[in-house]
Design a protein around this motif. Structure first.
Motif, PDB file in Angstrom:
ATOM      1  N   GLY A 136      43.646  63.488  73.332  1.00  0.00           N
ATOM      2  CA  GLY A 136      43.333  64.615  72.882  1.00  0.00           C
ATOM      3  C   GLY A 136      41.825  64.606  73.096  1.00  0.00           C
ATOM      4  O   GLY A 136      41.240  63.558  72.785  1.00  0.00           O
ATOM      5  N   ALA A 137      40.959  65.664  73.717  1.00  0.00           N
ATOM      6  CA  ALA A 137      39.582  65.430  73.889  1.00  0.00           C
ATOM      7  C   ALA A 137      38.827  66.718  73.691  1.00  0.00           C
ATOM      8  O   ALA A 137      37.896  67.090  74.232  1.00  0.00           O
ATOM      9  CB  ALA A 137      39.155  65.121  75.445  1.00  0.00           C
ATOM     10  N   GLY A 138      39.332  67.360  72.340  1.00  0.00           N
ATOM     11  CA  GLY A 138      38.673  68.631  71.889  1.00  0.00           C
ATOM     12  C   GLY A 138      37.637  68.203  70.911  1.00  0.00           C
ATOM     13  O   GLY A 138      36.976  67.202  70.906  1.00  0.00           O
ATOM     14  N   ILE A 159      40.870  57.102  76.712  1.00  0.00           N
ATOM     15  CA  ILE A 159      41.062  58.490  76.493  1.00  0.00           C
ATOM     16  C   ILE A 159      42.210  58.923  77.157  1.00  0.00           C
ATOM     17  O   ILE A 159      42.238  58.946  78.772  1.00  0.00           O
ATOM     18  CB  ILE A 159      39.635  59.299  76.707  1.00  0.00           C
ATOM     19  CG1 ILE A 159      38.423  58.474  75.644  1.00  0.00           C
ATOM     20  CG2 ILE A 159      39.862  60.820  76.507  1.00  0.00           C
ATOM     21  CD1 ILE A 159      37.272  59.134  76.176  1.00  0.00           C
ATOM     22  N   TYR A 160      42.790  60.079  76.908  1.00  0.00           N
ATOM     23  CA  TYR A 160      43.864  60.740  77.717  1.00  0.00           C
ATOM     24  C   TYR A 160      43.863  62.392  76.917  1.00  0.00           C
ATOM     25  O   TYR A 160      43.957  62.631  75.657  1.00  0.00           O
ATOM     26  CB  TYR A 160      45.167  60.381  77.653  1.00  0.00           C
ATOM     27  CG  TYR A 160      46.310  61.228  78.253  1.00  0.00           C
ATOM     28  CD1 TYR A 160      46.215  61.339  79.652  1.00  0.00           C
ATOM     29  CD2 TYR A 160      47.089  62.147  77.542  1.00  0.00           C
ATOM     30  CE1 TYR A 160      47.124  62.260  80.194  1.00  0.00           C
ATOM     31  CE2 TYR A 160      48.076  62.833  78.244  1.00  0.00           C
ATOM     32  CZ  TYR A 160      47.828  62.863  79.760  1.00  0.00           C
ATOM     33  OH  TYR A 160      48.599  64.013  80.420  1.00  0.00           O
ATOM     34  N   THR A 199      45.898  60.701  67.454  1.00  0.00           N
ATOM     35  CA  THR A 199      46.129  61.862  68.192  1.00  0.00           C
ATOM     36  C   THR A 199      45.521  63.136  67.441  1.00  0.00           C
ATOM     37  O   THR A 199      45.862  63.327  66.287  1.00  0.00           O
ATOM     38  CB  THR A 199      47.723  62.012  68.172  1.00  0.00           C
ATOM     39  OG1 THR A 199      48.045  62.063  66.674  1.00  0.00           O
ATOM     40  CG2 THR A 199      48.471  60.914  68.742  1.00  0.00           C
ATOM     41  N   ALA A 200      44.785  63.823  68.366  1.00  0.00           N
ATOM     42  CA  ALA A 200      43.961  64.839  67.894  1.00  0.00           C
ATOM     43  C   ALA A 200      44.393  66.062  68.866  1.00  0.00           C
ATOM     44  O   ALA A 200      43.595  66.389  69.595  1.00  0.00           O
ATOM     45  CB  ALA A 200      42.659  64.648  67.789  1.00  0.00           C
ATOM     46  N   LEU A 219      48.208  53.566  63.681  1.00  0.00           N
ATOM     47  CA  LEU A 219      48.225  55.083  64.357  1.00  0.00           C
ATOM     48  C   LEU A 219      47.800  56.024  63.433  1.00  0.00           C
ATOM     49  O   LEU A 219      48.337  55.931  62.250  1.00  0.00           O
ATOM     50  CB  LEU A 219      49.842  55.212  64.841  1.00  0.00           C
ATOM     51  CG  LEU A 219      50.213  56.548  65.346  1.00  0.00           C
ATOM     52  CD1 LEU A 219      49.434  57.022  66.609  1.00  0.00           C
ATOM     53  CD2 LEU A 219      51.669  56.673  65.476  1.00  0.00           C
ATOM     54  N   VAL A 220      47.063  56.971  63.822  1.00  0.00           N
ATOM     55  CA  VAL A 220      46.569  57.963  62.939  1.00  0.00           C
ATOM     56  C   VAL A 220      46.806  59.404  63.687  1.00  0.00           C
ATOM     57  O   VAL A 220      46.538  59.665  64.876  1.00  0.00           O
ATOM     58  CB  VAL A 220      45.056  58.242  63.015  1.00  0.00           C
ATOM     59  CG1 VAL A 220      44.628  59.358  62.205  1.00  0.00           C
ATOM     60  CG2 VAL A 220      44.558  56.833  62.226  1.00  0.00           C
ATOM     61  N   SER A 221      47.647  60.340  63.040  1.00  0.00           N
ATOM     62  CA  SER A 221      47.859  61.803  63.367  1.00  0.00           C
ATOM     63  C   SER A 221      47.366  62.836  62.598  1.00  0.00           C
ATOM     64  O   SER A 221      47.545  62.820  61.517  1.00  0.00           O
ATOM     65  CB  SER A 221      49.447  61.869  63.428  1.00  0.00           C
ATOM     66  OG  SER A 221      49.727  63.070  63.697  1.00  0.00           O
ATOM     67  N   ILE A 222      46.734  63.587  63.459  1.00  0.00           N
ATOM     68  CA  ILE A 222      45.838  64.869  62.725  1.00  0.00           C
ATOM     69  C   ILE A 222      46.298  65.988  63.244  1.00  0.00           C
ATOM     70  O   ILE A 222      45.820  67.084  62.454  1.00  0.00           O
ATOM     71  CB  ILE A 222      44.256  64.314  62.709  1.00  0.00           C
ATOM     72  CG1 ILE A 222      43.732  64.657  64.217  1.00  0.00           C
ATOM     73  CG2 ILE A 222      43.746  63.097  62.266  1.00  0.00           C
ATOM     74  CD1 ILE A 222      42.249  64.698  64.235  1.00  0.00           C
ATOM     75  N   GLY A 223      46.954  65.955  64.212  1.00  0.00           N
ATOM     76  CA  GLY A 223      47.446  67.357  64.794  1.00  0.00           C
ATOM     77  C   GLY A 223      48.903  67.792  63.903  1.00  0.00           C
ATOM     78  O   GLY A 223      49.189  67.545  62.910  1.00  0.00           O
TER      79      GLY A 223
END
Length: 326
Positions: A136-138, A159-160, A199-200, A219-223
């Motif tokens: 994610g790149a927001g 980055i992807y 993951t964002a 691993l960190v997931s924030i979405g």
């Protein structure tokens, strides 16, 4: 009655330094510890959907910290308007006198405190921070680069994102901070080279698969902020040595990354460890170098309160912001 108005630019100004970031991370860590210790009064957020738009109201109070309410929204159609998809305000009040103290831009505050929560999980769970992958790149990805580049000795960021232009912008930001930044052709390519993966995304379907993970990673997931949305597939949960969350109650009610595997019998509440419990020493996090650690964050109101109180202190000490009589 005096009220201080703090803009997003001023939030960035007081936080974007090594000292600013270190103080924020410590404030968020303390907030997590106090929340898990029962010292915080924080009801579950109120969520309202207006068609496809998501609105949340998040109150929280703690003695000697204050009382805050955040009003936040996620409006995907803002992309075509050139506006942030996530925005809001935070109102901070004195917990002793009840007087309003500040209104702070919630978009910047949320982005910084979310990145700080990620940093807390890295501090307590990650084995290494040499190679960081961001999917994610927001806006959230941008603030993660801003904060994490101040907090850890990161050597490379992979980055992807499906939006190539945003990947280029994010890579330039990282390079400007003295970090090697690489655009990858897929999330799999980024993950297989990373020590820490964040993951964002706004994806409703898994963007991370357990078969891609390797020993020792964090691993960190924030979405996936909704009950039917997922960033992680079932195999991620199966392979994780520990599953750490910001709040058991919040993740069990708000994110499909936990709700769906629980309904399928893959995990239960006893598998979920709050980060505050690890900070206070009540529970263990990583126990071996080979462990795969997972931090699932939905964002909770005590983070907003801690960040607002910390930002307010910095703003007052530097005599910035706009003070008005109400």
């Amino acid at each position: 009655m005096k009220l201080t108005i703090v803009s997003g630019r001023e939030v960035d100004e007081v936080l974007d330094s090594t000292d600013g970031v270190t103080g924020l991370i410590n404030a968020i860590a303390t907030a997590f510890r106090d929340y898990s210790s029962g010292k915080v009064r924080m009801p579950q957020r109120t969520v309202i959907h207006l068609d496809n738009d998501w609105w949340g109201v998040m109150p929280c109070g703690a003695r000697n910290l204050g009382f805050s309410v955040k009003i936040v929204n996620v409006i995907e159609s803002n992309k075509v308007r050139g506006l942030p998809t996530t925005q809001g305000i935070v109102v901070l009040m004195d917990d002793i006198t009840g007087q309003p103290m500040a209104v702070i831009d919630g978009t910047a505050l949320t982005a910084w405190r979310t990145a700080a929560a990620t940093a807390v999980s890295i501090k307590y769970l990650a084995r290494s921070t040499d190679n960081l992958a961001i999917i994610g790149a927001g806006l959230q990805a941008r603030y993660h680069v801003l904060l994490l580049s101040r907090a850890f000795p990161i050597k490379r960021i992979l980055i992807y994102s499906r939006t190539r232009e945003k990947v280029v912008e994010l890579a330039k930001l990282a390079q400007g901070r003295g970090i090697d930044a690489v655009a990858t052709d897929s999330s799999h390519d980024a993950i297989r080279q990373a020590d820490v993966v964040i993951t964002a995304t706004t994806s409703r379907e898994p963007v991370i698969h357990g078969s891609w993970l390797h020993e020792g990673m964090h691993l960190v997931s924030i979405g996936a902020p909704e009950v039917d949305a997922r960033e992680l597939d079932d195999d991620v949960l199966r392979r994780a040595s520990v599953i750490v969350v910001d709040s058991r109650i919040a993740v069990m009610n708000e994110t499909g990354d936990v709700i769906i595997p629980m309904k399928n019998g893959l995990i239960s509440e006893k598998n979920l460890i709050e980060i505050g419990e690890i900070i206070s020493g009540v529970r263990n996090g990583r126990s071996r170098d080979m462990d795969i650690t997972l931090f699932k964050s939905v964002g909770i109101a005590v983070e907003d309160l801690a960040a607002a109180s910390y930002i307010y202190g910095l703003v007052k000490s530097r005599n910035i912001g706009i003070t008005v009589e109400i």
